[in-house]
Design an enzyme around this catalytic site. Structure first.
Site, PDB file in Angstrom:
ATOM      1  N   GLY A  10       0.812  -1.223   0.000  1.00 30.71           N
ATOM      2  CA  GLY A  10       0.000   0.000   0.000  1.00 30.71           C
ATOM      3  C   GLY A  10       0.844   1.272   0.000  1.00 30.71           C
ATOM      4  O   GLY A  10       2.050   1.259   0.286  1.00 30.71           O
ATOM      5  N   ILE A  12       0.842   3.920   2.050  1.00 32.65           N
ATOM      6  CA  ILE A  12       1.467   4.243   3.339  1.00 32.65           C
ATOM      7  C   ILE A  12       2.461   3.158   3.728  1.00 32.65           C
ATOM      8  O   ILE A  12       3.573   3.440   4.185  1.00 32.65           O
ATOM      9  CB  ILE A  12       0.418   4.302   4.482  1.00 32.65           C
ATOM     10  CG1 ILE A  12      -0.722   5.236   4.156  1.00 32.65           C
ATOM     11  CG2 ILE A  12       1.076   4.702   5.793  1.00 32.65           C
ATOM     12  CD1 ILE A  12      -1.868   5.164   5.171  1.00 32.65           C
ATOM     13  N   LYS A  36       3.206  -9.761  -6.436  1.00 30.65           N
ATOM     14  CA  LYS A  36       3.270  -8.441  -5.795  1.00 30.65           C
ATOM     15  C   LYS A  36       4.422  -8.386  -4.792  1.00 30.65           C
ATOM     16  O   LYS A  36       5.105  -7.375  -4.659  1.00 30.65           O
ATOM     17  CB  LYS A  36       1.943  -8.114  -5.112  1.00 30.65           C
ATOM     18  CG  LYS A  36       0.839  -7.774  -6.096  1.00 30.65           C
ATOM     19  CD  LYS A  36      -0.426  -7.290  -5.393  1.00 30.65           C
ATOM     20  CE  LYS A  36      -1.437  -6.872  -6.462  1.00 30.65           C
ATOM     21  NZ  LYS A  36      -2.594  -6.175  -5.918  1.00 30.65           N
ATOM     22  N   ASP A  57      -6.553 -12.569   0.858  1.00 27.69           N
ATOM     23  CA  ASP A  57      -7.751 -11.815   1.227  1.00 27.69           C
ATOM     24  C   ASP A  57      -7.867 -11.783   2.749  1.00 27.69           C
ATOM     25  O   ASP A  57      -8.095 -12.818   3.381  1.00 27.69           O
ATOM     26  CB  ASP A  57      -8.993 -12.473   0.610  1.00 27.69           C
ATOM     27  CG  ASP A  57     -10.256 -11.665   0.903  1.00 27.69           C
ATOM     28  OD1 ASP A  57     -10.150 -10.563   1.492  1.00 27.69           O
ATOM     29  OD2 ASP A  57     -11.345 -12.137   0.519  1.00 27.69           O
ATOM     30  N   ILE A  58      -7.723 -10.595   3.307  1.00 21.84           N
ATOM     31  CA  ILE A  58      -7.759 -10.483   4.773  1.00 21.84           C
ATOM     32  C   ILE A  58      -9.126 -10.867   5.346  1.00 21.84           C
ATOM     33  O   ILE A  58      -9.254 -11.103   6.539  1.00 21.84           O
ATOM     34  CB  ILE A  58      -7.371  -9.062   5.260  1.00 21.84           C
ATOM     35  CG1 ILE A  58      -8.214  -7.977   4.566  1.00 21.84           C
ATOM     36  CG2 ILE A  58      -5.895  -8.808   5.049  1.00 21.84           C
ATOM     37  CD1 ILE A  58      -7.990  -6.580   5.128  1.00 21.84           C
ATOM     38  N   TYR A 165     -17.321   3.471   3.710  1.00 23.71           N
ATOM     39  CA  TYR A 165     -15.905   3.520   4.113  1.00 23.71           C
ATOM     40  C   TYR A 165     -15.789   4.029   5.555  1.00 23.71           C
ATOM     41  O   TYR A 165     -15.044   3.467   6.359  1.00 23.71           O
ATOM     42  CB  TYR A 165     -15.104   4.408   3.144  1.00 23.71           C
ATOM     43  CG  TYR A 165     -13.669   4.564   3.583  1.00 23.71           C
ATOM     44  CD1 TYR A 165     -12.787   3.477   3.546  1.00 23.71           C
ATOM     45  CD2 TYR A 165     -13.181   5.774   4.071  1.00 23.71           C
ATOM     46  CE1 TYR A 165     -11.463   3.604   3.972  1.00 23.71           C
ATOM     47  CE2 TYR A 165     -11.867   5.912   4.491  1.00 23.71           C
ATOM     48  CZ  TYR A 165     -11.016   4.823   4.441  1.00 23.71           C
ATOM     49  OH  TYR A 165      -9.714   4.946   4.889  1.00 23.71           O
ATOM     50  N   LYS A 169     -14.104   1.857   8.723  1.00 24.19           N
ATOM     51  CA  LYS A 169     -12.995   2.254   9.604  1.00 24.19           C
ATOM     52  C   LYS A 169     -13.439   2.315  11.065  1.00 24.19           C
ATOM     53  O   LYS A 169     -12.711   1.912  11.970  1.00 24.19           O
ATOM     54  CB  LYS A 169     -12.418   3.614   9.161  1.00 24.19           C
ATOM     55  CG  LYS A 169     -11.820   3.637   7.780  1.00 24.19           C
ATOM     56  CD  LYS A 169     -10.822   2.517   7.515  1.00 24.19           C
ATOM     57  CE  LYS A 169      -9.501   2.658   8.228  1.00 24.19           C
ATOM     58  NZ  LYS A 169      -8.572   1.542   7.896  1.00 24.19           N
ATOM     59  N   SER A 216      -6.215   8.626  -2.131  1.00 21.93           N
ATOM     60  CA  SER A 216      -5.955   9.990  -1.663  1.00 21.93           C
ATOM     61  C   SER A 216      -4.970  10.731  -2.574  1.00 21.93           C
ATOM     62  O   SER A 216      -5.199  11.910  -2.903  1.00 21.93           O
ATOM     63  CB  SER A 216      -5.454   9.975  -0.222  1.00 21.93           C
ATOM     64  OG  SER A 216      -4.310   9.160  -0.094  1.00 21.93           O
TER      65      SER A 216
HETATM   66  P1  NDP Z   1      -3.754   1.480  -0.417  1.00 22.78           P
HETATM   67  O1  NDP Z   1      -4.978   1.163  -1.208  1.00 22.78           O
HETATM   68  O2  NDP Z   1      -2.574   2.006  -1.140  1.00 22.78           O
HETATM   69  O3  NDP Z   1      -3.303   0.219   0.427  1.00 22.78           O
HETATM   70  C1  NDP Z   1      -4.196  -0.704   0.954  1.00 22.78           C
HETATM   71  C2  NDP Z   1      -3.460  -2.011   1.197  1.00 22.78           C
HETATM   72  O4  NDP Z   1      -4.383  -2.969   1.727  1.00 22.78           O
HETATM   73  C3  NDP Z   1      -2.907  -2.619  -0.090  1.00 22.78           C
HETATM   74  O5  NDP Z   1      -1.717  -3.294   0.184  1.00 22.78           O
HETATM   75  C4  NDP Z   1      -4.010  -3.614  -0.478  1.00 22.78           C
HETATM   76  O6  NDP Z   1      -3.532  -4.659  -1.298  1.00 22.78           O
HETATM   77  C5  NDP Z   1      -4.405  -4.122   0.903  1.00 22.78           C
HETATM   78  N1  NDP Z   1      -5.746  -4.702   0.901  1.00 22.78           N
HETATM   79  C6  NDP Z   1      -6.923  -4.058   0.720  1.00 22.78           C
HETATM   80  N2  NDP Z   1      -7.951  -4.933   0.790  1.00 22.78           N
HETATM   81  C7  NDP Z   1      -7.407  -6.153   1.017  1.00 22.78           C
HETATM   82  C8  NDP Z   1      -7.942  -7.454   1.161  1.00 22.78           C
HETATM   83  N3  NDP Z   1      -9.268  -7.700   1.117  1.00 22.78           N
HETATM   84  N4  NDP Z   1      -7.086  -8.492   1.375  1.00 22.78           N
HETATM   85  C9  NDP Z   1      -5.742  -8.274   1.427  1.00 22.78           C
HETATM   86  N5  NDP Z   1      -5.179  -7.054   1.301  1.00 22.78           N
HETATM   87  C10 NDP Z   1      -6.001  -6.004   1.084  1.00 22.78           C
HETATM   88  O7  NDP Z   1      -4.261   2.507   0.680  1.00 22.78           O
HETATM   89  P2  NDP Z   1      -3.490   3.444   1.715  1.00 22.78           P
HETATM   90  O8  NDP Z   1      -2.071   3.083   1.841  1.00 22.78           O
HETATM   91  O9  NDP Z   1      -3.873   4.829   1.393  1.00 22.78           O
HETATM   92  O10 NDP Z   1      -4.274   3.033   3.042  1.00 22.78           O
HETATM   93  C11 NDP Z   1      -3.735   2.132   3.988  1.00 22.78           C
HETATM   94  C12 NDP Z   1      -4.547   2.235   5.246  1.00 22.78           C
HETATM   95  O11 NDP Z   1      -4.619   3.599   5.672  1.00 22.78           O
HETATM   96  C13 NDP Z   1      -6.001   1.767   5.105  1.00 22.78           C
HETATM   97  O12 NDP Z   1      -6.344   1.118   6.299  1.00 22.78           O
HETATM   98  C14 NDP Z   1      -6.774   3.086   4.969  1.00 22.78           C
HETATM   99  O13 NDP Z   1      -8.105   2.943   5.412  1.00 22.78           O
HETATM  100  C15 NDP Z   1      -5.969   3.974   5.901  1.00 22.78           C
HETATM  101  N6  NDP Z   1      -6.086   5.411   5.653  1.00 22.78           N
HETATM  102  C16 NDP Z   1      -5.712   5.966   4.465  1.00 22.78           C
HETATM  103  C17 NDP Z   1      -5.822   7.331   4.270  1.00 22.78           C
HETATM  104  C18 NDP Z   1      -5.416   8.000   2.996  1.00 22.78           C
HETATM  105  O14 NDP Z   1      -5.746   9.187   2.792  1.00 22.78           O
HETATM  106  N7  NDP Z   1      -4.686   7.327   2.113  1.00 22.78           N
HETATM  107  C19 NDP Z   1      -6.354   8.225   5.338  1.00 22.78           C
HETATM  108  C20 NDP Z   1      -6.681   7.531   6.555  1.00 22.78           C
HETATM  109  C21 NDP Z   1      -6.554   6.187   6.694  1.00 22.78           C
HETATM  110  P3  NDP Z   1      -3.589  -4.520  -2.919  1.00 22.78           P
HETATM  111  O15 NDP Z   1      -2.972  -3.194  -3.247  1.00 22.78           O
HETATM  112  O16 NDP Z   1      -2.826  -5.664  -3.408  1.00 22.78           O
HETATM  113  O17 NDP Z   1      -5.040  -4.548  -3.263  1.00 22.78           O
END
Ligand code: NDP
Length: 341
Positions: A10, A12, A36, A57-58, A165, A169, A216
């Protein structure tokens, strides 16, 4: 000492992995597929301190069991960042609510099953979305802080993807606090949550700064290409830079003062005019594709509900990056990758 980072591909989490490796932690990251994982390990120059494990899948039952079974004594810290963050969902329960809630429950259940006495700290990536009441946003006298919760219910959050969403959260974070309380006598770990506002900033690796970005950062990407007639009136929020968010995740498990805290990350408020102003001033070469500045920035207009995160700022003890820096760095990387700067 090993740190487990869930969802390490992801936006972050890649910074978190980088910062952990720089501070000499061993990192175990969960990814959705081997491909990945291999791609990310390559980007980190196959650093031997960084390994990945597949959790496709979490939301699946016992999704994290195999990871904790394998590293049960090694993992001392768990940073749970994985959660769906997008507004494209059609089936809100299946695509947003269930993965967020079950994913959080699942990682905590696995700790309890395999590492109850070895995991010392857990950090859950929650959000300002779990904190803020959207119906109060326009109320300039309303102040919310780290103790606030959004009021959505299971029923009320099913109306649109944004509310779903927010629900995902809130309910996921509540699951984490409840689980800790219910298992007080069994678990060793102490917990904090990180609740960031809208996160901007460059992708850690240029190869990810192309096409449609994470939700974002895509706000800036789409404004860079939206054209002079773009309506900016609905864009207002709090913001924070991704590099500060990563730093806060590390401090969240390294400091005693963060135990039991919800760390609210906001560097301040912005609106669409602020971003348009920065883009037009700093990237004159992109004019024509940029939105026109047609009004005042957030500081000069009527303020909206304020997020008072002074408690968090005092605990963390560092200054957050400015809007100018985070917007500039986000846009500069995208334009560089497009060959325009
Ligand atoms: P990203 O979409 O970049 O990252 C999300 C990560 O979660 C990815 O690695 C994705 O994997 C993984 N993921 C999502 N769904 C599943 C699933 N069902 N099974 C396994 N893996 C999963 O988002 P961010 O980095 O922006 O966000 C990370 C966290 O921060 C989240 O919890 C989000 O709610 C929180 N957050 C983000 C904000 C923002 O503005 N960006 C603000 C506040 C909180 P893959 O990419 O392979 O799908």
């Amino acid at each position: 000492m090993s740190v487990l980072v869930t969802g390490c591909t992801g936006f972050i989490a890649q910074y978190i992995v980088r910062d952990l490796l720089q501070q000499n932690y061993k990192v175990i990251g969960t990814v959705r597929s081997d491909a990945k994982g291999d791609n990310l390990k390559n980007l980190f120059n196959n650093n031997p301190s960084f390994v990945t494990e597949v959790v496709a899948d979490i939301a699946a039952p016992s999704a994290f069991d195999h990871v904790f079974e394998k590293y049960s004594d090694e993992i001392k810290v768990v940073l749970h960042t994985a959660s769906p963050f997008h507004f494209n969902a059609k089936d809100y329960e299946k695509e947003l609510l269930i993965p967020a809630i079950h994913g959080t429950k699942s990682v905590l259940e696995s700790i309890k099953k395999y590492s109850a006495q070895t995991v010392e700290r857990v950090v859950i990536t929650s959000s300002i979305a779990a904190v803020k009441d959207p119906l109060k946003s326009a109320d300039k006298n309303f102040v919310y802080d780290e103790d606030s919760w959004n009021p959505v219910t299971w029923e009320s959050c099913q109306l649109n993807p944004q509310d779903a969403y927010r629900g995902s959260k809130k309910f996921a974070e509540q699951v984490a606090w409840d689980f800790l309380e219910e298992n007080k006598g069994v678990l060793k770990y102490k917990m904090a949550t990180v609740n960031p506002s809208m996160i901007f900033g460059p992708q850690l690796f240029d190869q990810n700064a192309t096409g449609v970005l994470n939700t974002s950062a895509e706000v800036i990407n789409s404004l860079l290409h939206s054209g002079p007639e773009t309506d900016l009136s609905n864009l207002k929020n709090d913001f924070v830079d991704v590099r500060d968010v990563s730093r806060a995740h590390l401090l969240a498990f390294q400091m005693d003062e963060t135990v039991g805290q919800r760390l609210g990350l906001s560097a301040g408020q912005f609106n669409g005019q602020d971003i348009a102003q920065i883009l037009n001033e700093r990237f004159p070469q992109a004019q024509g594709t940029l939105p026109k500045v047609t009004g005042e920035g957030a500081n000069k207009t009527e303020p909206y509900a304020k997020f008072d995160n002074s408690r968090t700022k005092k605990i963390l003890g560092f200054d957050f990056k400015s809007l100018e820096e985070t917007v500039y760095d986000t846009a500069a990387q995208i334009l560089k990758v497009e060959g325009k700067v």
